[in-house]
Design an enzyme around this catalytic site. Structure first.
Site, PDB file in Angstrom:
ATOM      1  N   PHE A 220      29.970 -44.608  42.458  1.00 20.42           N
ATOM      2  CA  PHE A 220      30.229 -43.325  42.394  1.00 20.42           C
ATOM      3  C   PHE A 220      29.810 -42.554  43.826  1.00 20.42           C
ATOM      4  O   PHE A 220      28.628 -42.568  44.200  1.00 20.42           O
ATOM      5  CB  PHE A 220      29.312 -42.577  41.291  1.00 20.42           C
TER       6      PHE A 220
ATOM      7  N   TRP B  43      25.192 -43.484  51.123  1.00 21.78           N
ATOM      8  CA  TRP B  43      24.024 -43.867  49.980  1.00 21.78           C
ATOM      9  C   TRP B  43      24.823 -44.169  48.883  1.00 21.78           C
ATOM     10  O   TRP B  43      24.222 -43.822  47.882  1.00 21.78           O
ATOM     11  CB  TRP B  43      23.190 -42.665  49.874  1.00 21.78           C
TER      12      TRP B  43
ATOM     13  N   ARG C 181     -10.885 -56.386  34.937  1.00 26.37           N
ATOM     14  CA  ARG C 181     -11.487 -56.544  36.288  1.00 26.37           C
ATOM     15  C   ARG C 181     -12.936 -55.932  36.263  1.00 26.37           C
ATOM     16  O   ARG C 181     -13.192 -54.793  35.464  1.00 26.37           O
ATOM     17  CB  ARG C 181     -10.727 -55.599  37.203  1.00 26.37           C
TER      18      ARG C 181
ATOM     19  N   GLY D 174      -7.433 -53.019  46.191  1.00 26.17           N
ATOM     20  CA  GLY D 174      -6.767 -53.722  47.054  1.00 26.17           C
ATOM     21  C   GLY D 174      -5.735 -54.508  46.632  1.00 26.17           C
ATOM     22  O   GLY D 174      -4.682 -54.452  47.154  1.00 26.17           O
TER      23      GLY D 174
ATOM     24  N   GLU E 262      20.211 -37.970  42.533  1.00 25.69           N
ATOM     25  CA  GLU E 262      20.571 -37.022  41.296  1.00 25.69           C
ATOM     26  C   GLU E 262      20.081 -35.760  41.529  1.00 25.69           C
ATOM     27  O   GLU E 262      19.608 -35.199  40.346  1.00 25.69           O
ATOM     28  CB  GLU E 262      20.295 -38.054  39.974  1.00 25.69           C
TER      29      GLU E 262
ATOM     30  N   SER F 235      13.704 -32.891  43.801  1.00 26.28           N
ATOM     31  CA  SER F 235      12.769 -32.221  42.874  1.00 26.28           C
ATOM     32  C   SER F 235      13.012 -30.629  43.313  1.00 26.28           C
ATOM     33  O   SER F 235      12.969 -29.880  42.235  1.00 26.28           O
ATOM     34  CB  SER F 235      11.260 -32.698  43.050  1.00 26.28           C
TER      35      SER F 235
HETATM   36  C1  LIG Z   1      18.846 -45.437  47.007  1.00 27.47           C
HETATM   37  C2  LIG Z   1      19.695 -44.224  46.854  1.00 27.47           C
HETATM   38  C3  LIG Z   1      20.917 -44.155  45.729  1.00 27.47           C
HETATM   39  C4  LIG Z   1      21.870 -43.200  45.855  1.00 27.47           C
HETATM   40  N1  LIG Z   1      22.851 -43.425  45.129  1.00 27.47           N
HETATM   41  C5  LIG Z   1      23.744 -42.485  45.213  1.00 27.47           C
HETATM   42  C6  LIG Z   1      25.095 -42.814  44.705  1.00 27.47           C
HETATM   43  O1  LIG Z   1      25.494 -43.695  43.998  1.00 27.47           O
HETATM   44  N2  LIG Z   1      26.126 -41.628  44.739  1.00 27.47           N
HETATM   45  C7  LIG Z   1      25.930 -40.570  45.529  1.00 27.47           C
HETATM   46  O2  LIG Z   1      26.914 -39.871  45.549  1.00 27.47           O
HETATM   47  N3  LIG Z   1      24.745 -40.301  46.326  1.00 27.47           N
HETATM   48  C8  LIG Z   1      23.759 -41.180  46.112  1.00 27.47           C
HETATM   49  N4  LIG Z   1      22.830 -40.925  46.737  1.00 27.47           N
HETATM   50  C9  LIG Z   1      22.121 -39.970  47.552  1.00 27.47           C
HETATM   51  C10 LIG Z   1      21.341 -38.982  47.084  1.00 27.47           C
HETATM   52  O3  LIG Z   1      21.852 -38.270  45.686  1.00 27.47           O
HETATM   53  C11 LIG Z   1      20.811 -37.945  48.333  1.00 27.47           C
HETATM   54  O4  LIG Z   1      20.313 -38.519  48.804  1.00 27.47           O
HETATM   55  C12 LIG Z   1      20.180 -36.658  47.560  1.00 27.47           C
HETATM   56  O5  LIG Z   1      21.237 -35.991  46.772  1.00 27.47           O
HETATM   57  C13 LIG Z   1      19.618 -35.914  48.667  1.00 27.47           C
HETATM   58  O6  LIG Z   1      20.391 -35.431  49.578  1.00 27.47           O
HETATM   59  P1  LIG Z   1      19.893 -35.720  51.070  1.00 27.47           P
HETATM   60  O7  LIG Z   1      19.325 -37.159  51.102  1.00 27.47           O
HETATM   61  O8  LIG Z   1      21.174 -35.407  51.878  1.00 27.47           O
HETATM   62  O9  LIG Z   1      18.869 -34.959  51.336  1.00 27.47           O
HETATM   63  P2  LIG Z   1      18.959 -33.127  51.841  1.00 27.47           P
HETATM   64  O10 LIG Z   1      19.830 -32.619  51.030  1.00 27.47           O
HETATM   65  O11 LIG Z   1      19.133 -33.162  53.278  1.00 27.47           O
HETATM   66  O12 LIG Z   1      17.557 -32.393  51.693  1.00 27.47           O
HETATM   67  C14 LIG Z   1      16.295 -32.930  52.457  1.00 27.47           C
HETATM   68  C15 LIG Z   1      15.077 -32.139  51.886  1.00 27.47           C
HETATM   69  O13 LIG Z   1      15.411 -30.735  51.910  1.00 27.47           O
HETATM   70  C16 LIG Z   1      15.324 -30.188  50.476  1.00 27.47           C
HETATM   71  N5  LIG Z   1      16.234 -29.137  50.235  1.00 27.47           N
HETATM   72  C17 LIG Z   1      17.609 -29.188  50.549  1.00 27.47           C
HETATM   73  N6  LIG Z   1      18.332 -27.830  50.287  1.00 27.47           N
HETATM   74  C18 LIG Z   1      17.239 -27.367  49.688  1.00 27.47           C
HETATM   75  C19 LIG Z   1      17.299 -25.859  49.007  1.00 27.47           C
HETATM   76  N7  LIG Z   1      18.316 -25.140  48.826  1.00 27.47           N
HETATM   77  N8  LIG Z   1      15.837 -25.377  48.665  1.00 27.47           N
HETATM   78  C20 LIG Z   1      14.966 -26.357  48.573  1.00 27.47           C
HETATM   79  N9  LIG Z   1      14.904 -27.544  49.106  1.00 27.47           N
HETATM   80  C21 LIG Z   1      16.091 -27.985  49.448  1.00 27.47           C
HETATM   81  C22 LIG Z   1      15.454 -31.490  49.514  1.00 27.47           C
HETATM   82  O14 LIG Z   1      14.665 -31.078  48.324  1.00 27.47           O
HETATM   83  C23 LIG Z   1      14.616 -32.497  50.243  1.00 27.47           C
HETATM   84  O15 LIG Z   1      13.356 -32.396  50.005  1.00 27.47           O
HETATM   85  C24 LIG Z   1      21.549 -41.918  46.793  1.00 27.47           C
HETATM   86  C25 LIG Z   1      20.309 -41.860  47.411  1.00 27.47           C
HETATM   87  C26 LIG Z   1      19.540 -43.171  47.618  1.00 27.47           C
HETATM   88  C27 LIG Z   1      18.466 -42.982  48.721  1.00 27.47           C
END
Ligand SMILES: Cc1cc2nc3c(=O)[nH]c(=O)nc-3n(C[C@H](O)[C@H](O)[C@H](O)COP(=O)(O)OP(=O)(O)OC[C@H]3O[C@@H](n4cnc5c(N)ncnc54)[C@H](O)[C@@H]3O)c2cc1C
Length: 429
Positions: free
Chosen positions: A152, A187, A313, A386, A409, A412
């Protein structure tokens, strides 16, 4: 999930509350599992214990998709359309989180290699026509002898939380009745190794997330290629990669839901009427408690391991659990895990029985479960001392795996945004 889709969700929640719609009638919520639920729980647990756990460390180190384990799961009917149908079929909604918790209790990396397909399946199930479901869902899984995976693809390098910023475009070519997709996805779980890719693309960028639609890219389609494979902190048995779409032509019939429905929806949005259908949001909505259940599986595994360890332990001539600081940590871990599970089961039941998420209960469940998993696995490392910090013991892997549950998804922070807007009706930023 993104800022503007968070807004849309909060608005929907407020509208539901104003309409006073208490949701559809359905089975009552009970913690007493019926025989089917117990049987499925025990069956998945048996597979997690006998097949998944023994393979966990090896596939984590190899950082590769554990195809032999997926095949074993397919052989016993745990990986496939029928199993997922059985999990989804439970009208209380609890079987899906129960099965996920047990599988991820075995190992989260392998768990995701097995369950990653279900995100694409959920999108097809949620947005496809009956014909599209019949055609594509079986292809997501392949066969018992030749299992396949699906991906997806919503996120992009510049569109993570902010899904509305998606740049991938889908243009309709009327002459050939084809959609032409261009862009880069980031990702993607199973990206590039999947047979079926479900891609979220913009058909009208001015409409932001309301101009999104979901497309199936059939196996072997030209112009759909894997980009860089991501090297990760945890969940390393699950493949994550960029996906490039370069003049990728797919038949008109690959637009999920069909063109007529899309045109009607876009017309409504352009007239300023509300549109409930947001392609990526619908998929996230359905999957949130399930993702929470996966996090609980990891947390419970770490809790159980550290409890046993603390009893065995000895330091200063007694088992370390005889110290309150250790025993109380374990008491808190158990309590937090159980509390998280209750939120997950509530949200799963609400979703399945058509209750309205007036206080963003789906987001609550995923937020709590993800944060408990990170916290509990860190506590487990502390209890093992450890040993907990080494790869000879599984809790450090569990901690690495748990961390993603506060990120994907919906991070937080984004979950908190959704919840705070839902409870307040205020446009929190
Ligand atoms: C192992 C893995 C598997 C994944 N699988 C999929 C997949 O199958 N399909 C898919 O589509 N995506 C996938 N993803 C992507 C994932 O959904 C995104 O990494 C995630 O939605 C966060 O987006 P970003 O990494 O761009 O972070 P960013 O959006 O850049 O966020 C960075 C930080 O800023 C904070 N932030 C951003 N906007 C706000 C706001 N408005 N208010 C407060 N804080 C904010 C965030 O909470 C975070 O702490 C995957 C990611 C990983 C690492």
């Amino acid at each position: 999930m993104n800022d503007s889709s968070a807004v849309a969700e909060a608005e929907q929640v407020a509208a539901d509350a104003a309409a006073g719609d208490a949701g559809a009638e359905g089975p009552k919520f009970t913690l007493e599992l019926n025989q089917d639920q117990q049987d499925i729980r025990d069956w998945v647990h048996g597979f997690a214990e006998g097949v998944v756990r023994p393979a966990a460390a090896e596939w984590d180190e190899r950082e590769e998709t554990p195809w032999p384990v997926i095949q074993e799961a397919a052989k016993i009917g745990l990986y496939g359309f029928e199993a997922l149908g059985q999990f989804f079929g439970d009208d209380t909604g609890l079987t899906l989180p129960i099965a996920n918790e047990e599988l991820f209790w075995g190992d989260a990396g392998i768990g995701m290699a097995i369950m990653g397909t279900s995100l694409a399946v959920a999108a097809i199930f949620g947005q496809g026509t009956p014909e599209q479901m019949g055609e594509w869902i079986p292809q997501c899984f392949g066969t018992e002898d030749d299992p396949k995976v699906a991906a997806f693809c919503s996120s992009e390098p510049d569109a993570g939380s902010d899904v509305a910023a998606i740049r991938t475009t889908a243009k309709y070519d009327e002459a050939t009745d084809e959609w032409v997709l261009n862009g880069q996805k980031a990702w993607a779980t199973n990206g590039g190794i999947a047979d079926v890719h479900v891609v979220i693309a913009s058909v009208d960028r001015e409409l932001r997330s309301r101009g999104h639609a979901a497309f199936v890219i059939p196996p072997g389609t030209k112009g759909c290629e894997q980009g860089a494979k991501v090297k990760k902190h945890g969940l390393r048995a699950s493949h994550t990669a960029d996906v490039h779409l370069d003049d990728c032509r797919i038949p008109g019939s690959c637009l999920l839901g069909g063109k007529e429905k899309l045109d009607e929806r876009l017309a409504r949005v352009r007239e300023g009427k509300s549109s409930k259908s947001q392609a990526a949001m619908q998929t996230f909505e359905a999957s949130r408690p399930t993702v929470g259940a996966q996090a609980i599986g990891i947390a419970r595994a770490a809790y159980e391991y550290s409890l046993e360890y603390a009893k065995e332990r000895e330091q200063f001539g007694k088992a370390i659990i005889e110290n309150q600081s250790i025993a109380f940590a374990l008491a808190d871990m158990k309590m937090e895990i159980d509390a998280a599970r209750l939120l997950v089961w509530r949200a799963a039941w609400m979703g399945r029985t058509g209750q309205k998420f007036e206080n963003a209960e789906g987001s609550m469940s995923k937020l709590k479960a993800g944060e408990v998993a990170v916290w509990a696995t860190e506590r487990a490392i502390q209890i093992l001392g450890g040993n907990g910090y080494t790869r000879e013991f599984p809790v450090e892997r569990m901690h690495r795996d748990a961390k993603i549950y506060t990120i994907f998804e919906g991070t937080s922070e984004i979950q908190r945004l959704v919840i705070s807007r839902a409870i307040s009706g205020v446009h929190i930023k």
